[in-house]
Design an enzyme around this catalytic site. Structure first.
Site, PDB file in Angstrom:
ATOM      1  N   HIS A 150      -1.282  -5.786  14.035  1.00 22.96           N
ATOM      2  CA  HIS A 150      -1.213  -5.092  12.718  1.00 22.96           C
ATOM      3  C   HIS A 150      -0.342  -3.921  12.813  1.00 22.96           C
ATOM      4  CE1 HIS A 150      -2.806  -2.138   9.452  1.00 22.96           C
ATOM      5  NE2 HIS A 150      -3.126  -3.326   8.878  1.00 22.96           N
ATOM      6  N   ASP A 183      -7.834  -3.411  19.598  1.00 20.47           N
ATOM      7  CA  ASP A 183      -7.874  -3.491  18.453  1.00 20.47           C
ATOM      8  C   ASP A 183      -8.980  -4.330  17.643  1.00 20.47           C
ATOM      9  OD1 ASP A 183      -7.619  -3.439  15.666  1.00 20.47           O
ATOM     10  OD2 ASP A 183      -5.561  -3.489  15.463  1.00 20.47           O
ATOM     11  N   GLN A 241     -10.921  -6.550  13.277  1.00 18.96           N
ATOM     12  CA  GLN A 241     -11.377  -7.732  12.676  1.00 18.96           C
ATOM     13  C   GLN A 241     -12.496  -8.547  13.399  1.00 18.96           C
ATOM     14  OE1 GLN A 241     -10.596  -8.589   9.725  1.00 18.96           O
ATOM     15  NE2 GLN A 241      -8.892  -7.434   9.243  1.00 18.96           N
ATOM     16  N   LYS A 260     -14.957  -2.593   7.407  1.00 17.67           N
ATOM     17  CA  LYS A 260     -14.990  -4.164   7.647  1.00 17.67           C
ATOM     18  C   LYS A 260     -16.038  -4.582   8.221  1.00 17.67           C
ATOM     19  CE  LYS A 260      -9.871  -3.747   8.573  1.00 17.67           C
ATOM     20  NZ  LYS A 260      -9.156  -4.009   7.331  1.00 17.67           N
ATOM     21  N   CYS A 297       0.252  -6.211   6.251  1.00 20.08           N
ATOM     22  CA  CYS A 297       0.510  -5.124   7.288  1.00 20.08           C
ATOM     23  C   CYS A 297       0.935  -5.864   8.871  1.00 20.08           C
ATOM     24  CB  CYS A 297      -0.354  -4.340   7.460  1.00 20.08           C
ATOM     25  SG  CYS A 297      -0.741  -3.167   5.929  1.00 20.08           S
TER      26      CYS A 297
HETATM   27  N1  7TS Z   1      -6.078  -3.470  13.025  1.00 16.33           N
HETATM   28  C1  7TS Z   1      -6.275  -4.735  12.311  1.00 16.33           C
HETATM   29  C2  7TS Z   1      -6.195  -5.821  13.288  1.00 16.33           C
HETATM   30  C3  7TS Z   1      -6.403  -4.783  10.854  1.00 16.33           C
HETATM   31  O1  7TS Z   1      -6.793  -5.901  10.492  1.00 16.33           O
HETATM   32  C4  7TS Z   1      -6.555  -3.486  10.208  1.00 16.33           C
HETATM   33  C5  7TS Z   1      -6.680  -3.229   8.669  1.00 16.33           C
HETATM   34  C6  7TS Z   1      -6.410  -2.326  10.769  1.00 16.33           C
HETATM   35  C7  7TS Z   1      -5.931  -2.285  12.251  1.00 16.33           C
HETATM   36  C8  7TS Z   1      -6.080  -1.029  10.222  1.00 16.33           C
HETATM   37  O2  7TS Z   1      -7.479  -0.715   9.845  1.00 16.33           O
HETATM   38  P1  7TS Z   1      -7.969   0.660   8.852  1.00 16.33           P
HETATM   39  O3  7TS Z   1      -9.249   0.417   8.538  1.00 16.33           O
HETATM   40  O4  7TS Z   1      -7.704   1.984   9.827  1.00 16.33           O
HETATM   41  O5  7TS Z   1      -6.882   0.441   7.672  1.00 16.33           O
HETATM   42  N2  7TS Z   1      -6.412  -4.656   7.840  1.00 16.33           N
HETATM   43  C9  7TS Z   1      -6.078  -4.806   6.744  1.00 16.33           C
HETATM   44  C10 7TS Z   1      -5.911  -5.783   6.295  1.00 16.33           C
HETATM   45  O6  7TS Z   1      -5.910  -6.782   6.925  1.00 16.33           O
HETATM   46  N3  7TS Z   1      -6.012  -5.838   4.950  1.00 16.33           N
HETATM   47  O7  7TS Z   1      -6.153  -4.649   4.470  1.00 16.33           O
HETATM   48  C11 7TS Z   1      -6.368  -3.856   5.731  1.00 16.33           C
END
Ligand code: 7TS
Length: 402
Positions: free
Chosen positions: A119, A196, A199, A222, A360
């Protein structure tokens, strides 16, 4: 696992979209919140809203206990010690925090190893650090089936590698990576190992001690929790040695006109008034997930994964990306000749919420030779009937665009 019963805990699932019952399949972006989480936040604001770690008064004491309890729940959930889990705004902030506090460990010529399926949150902070320090970024490649080229682990990671940072489960492909193996090779080369887990943590048991990672980042939203709160695990000896991220109130023990002494962990990394309500909501989300049981959620999702492959593969022109096994319930796909945005917008007309775009993960899209995809992602409250509705929607769409 009684999905029908679980759905009753999520008020939003009763919503109608354009005259259809909502089918929410955008869980990889953010999940819905059960009443238990909403009520925990409401209860804080209605009954004991106060700042923490400061007041002597009763409500401040209650807020402090609730916020610290939430830390205990989250740290236990990932198998860490209390001192080792910091609350941040979420995965993005956790990774930026790391890129900041690890800055002095990187010098010209050093290497940072990532994978091609990261990401943007796990690419850009390292690119910025590498630029500033004259370090180099190397990427472990992705096979055409959406798995990592594991044979490259020991080729790309060398004594020059100072940081290896990789996604546990891809937000595009659903791939669950062999992080234990990756971490072993990182440590053999004296590199730090970062995961990371944005997910993965919502869907499977993640034990930081068993994985033996140095740091691990995740987001509450999430995993049924509120937005604007998440976590960063770090090994105690590292967090003790490394400098603070931000400075100010709450993260200090003592300040003179000349200098300051940092507070104990985890508070050393939580400067200023934190997201107290968010933290309390996060704790309630952990309670909820534990009550249902991650192994039950995983079993339910396995069923949805099998059903999704079976139904989607029967539709003309559908190409699903990512592996068939060792995967989570995140599906990216395209239908030949239809733009992903058109497809997602048509599905929205049927009340089906999916995401379309690059998710992303633009560099990954480049390796896959596509600009975008539609993504459907499932969670504990989704049903096999909803998988069928998605398939029906896609069938209608392919006829309209044919
Ligand atoms: N890493 C992964 C694997 C992610 O899926 C996301 C967010 C992030 C980092 C960042 O997370 P945040 O909570 O700091 O935003 N992914 C997504 C997505 O797939 N669609 O919207 C957000």
């Amino acid at each position: 696992m009684d999905v029908k019963r679980i759905r009753e805990d999520f008020p939003i699932l009763k919503r109608e979209i354009k005259g259809n019952k909502l089918v929410y399949l955008d869980n990889a972006a953010t999940t819905q919140k059960p009443s238990q989480v909403i009520n925990a936040i409401k209860d804080y604001y209605e009954n004991y809203n106060s700042n923490i770690h400061r007041g002597i008064h009763k409500m401040s004491e209650e807020a402090t206990i609730a916020y610290e309890e939430a830390h205990k729940k989250v740290s236990k959930f990932i198998g860490s010690k209390f001192e080792e889990t910091i609350f941040t705004k979420g995965t993005t902030e956790s990774l930026n925090l790391l890129a900041s506090i690890l800055k002095n460990k990187i010098k010209r010529g050093d290497e940072i190893v990532l994978t091609q399926m990261e990401h943007h949150s796990n690419i850009v902070p390292w690119q910025q650090l590498a630029k500033e320090k004259g370090a180099k970024i190397k990427y472990i490649e992705v096979n055409s089936d959406g798995t990592l080229k594991t044979e490259q682990f020991s080729q790309i990671i060398t004594s020059k590698t100072k940081i290896v940072s990789a996604v546990h489960m891809s937000n595009v492909l659903g791939t669950i990576n062999q992080i234990k193996e990756l971490g072993k090779i990182a440590h053999e080369n004296k590199s730090l190992f970062i995961i990371d887990a944005a997910q993965s943590i919502p869907h499977m048991t993640v034990d930081v001690k068993k994985i033996n990672c140095d740091f691990l980042a995740f987001s509450a939203h999430k995993m049924l929790g509120p937005t604007g709160i998440g976590g960063l695990y770090g090994k105690k000896e590292l967090l003790e040695e490394l400098p603070p991220f931000q400075t100010g109130g709450d993260m200090i023990r003592q300040v003179t006109f000349k200098e300051a002494v940092w507070n104990d962990l985890p508070w050393k990394y939580e400067a200023g008034t934190p997201n107290i309500a968010g933290g309390i909501g996060f704790g309630a989300a952990i309670d909820y997930l534990k009550k249902i049981g991650l192994e039950n959620i995983q079993e339910h999702e396995e069923k949805l994964i099998r059903k999704t492959f079976k139904t989607l593969e029967r539709i003309n022109g559908v190409e699903i990306y990512g592996p068939r096994i060792n995967r989570g319930a995140v599906f990216s796909f395209n239908i030949k000749g239809i733009h992903s945005h058109d497809l997602a917008s048509l599905l929205d007309d049927y009340g089906i919420a999916v995401r379309a775009g690059h998710h992303c993960a633009m560099p990954l899209m480049q390796t896959m030779n596509i600009h975008s995809s539609v993504r459907a992602s499932f969670y504990l409250y989704n049903t096999e009937e909803e998988v069928e509705k998605l398939a029906e929607g896609l069938k209608k769409a392919s006829k309209i665009f044919a």
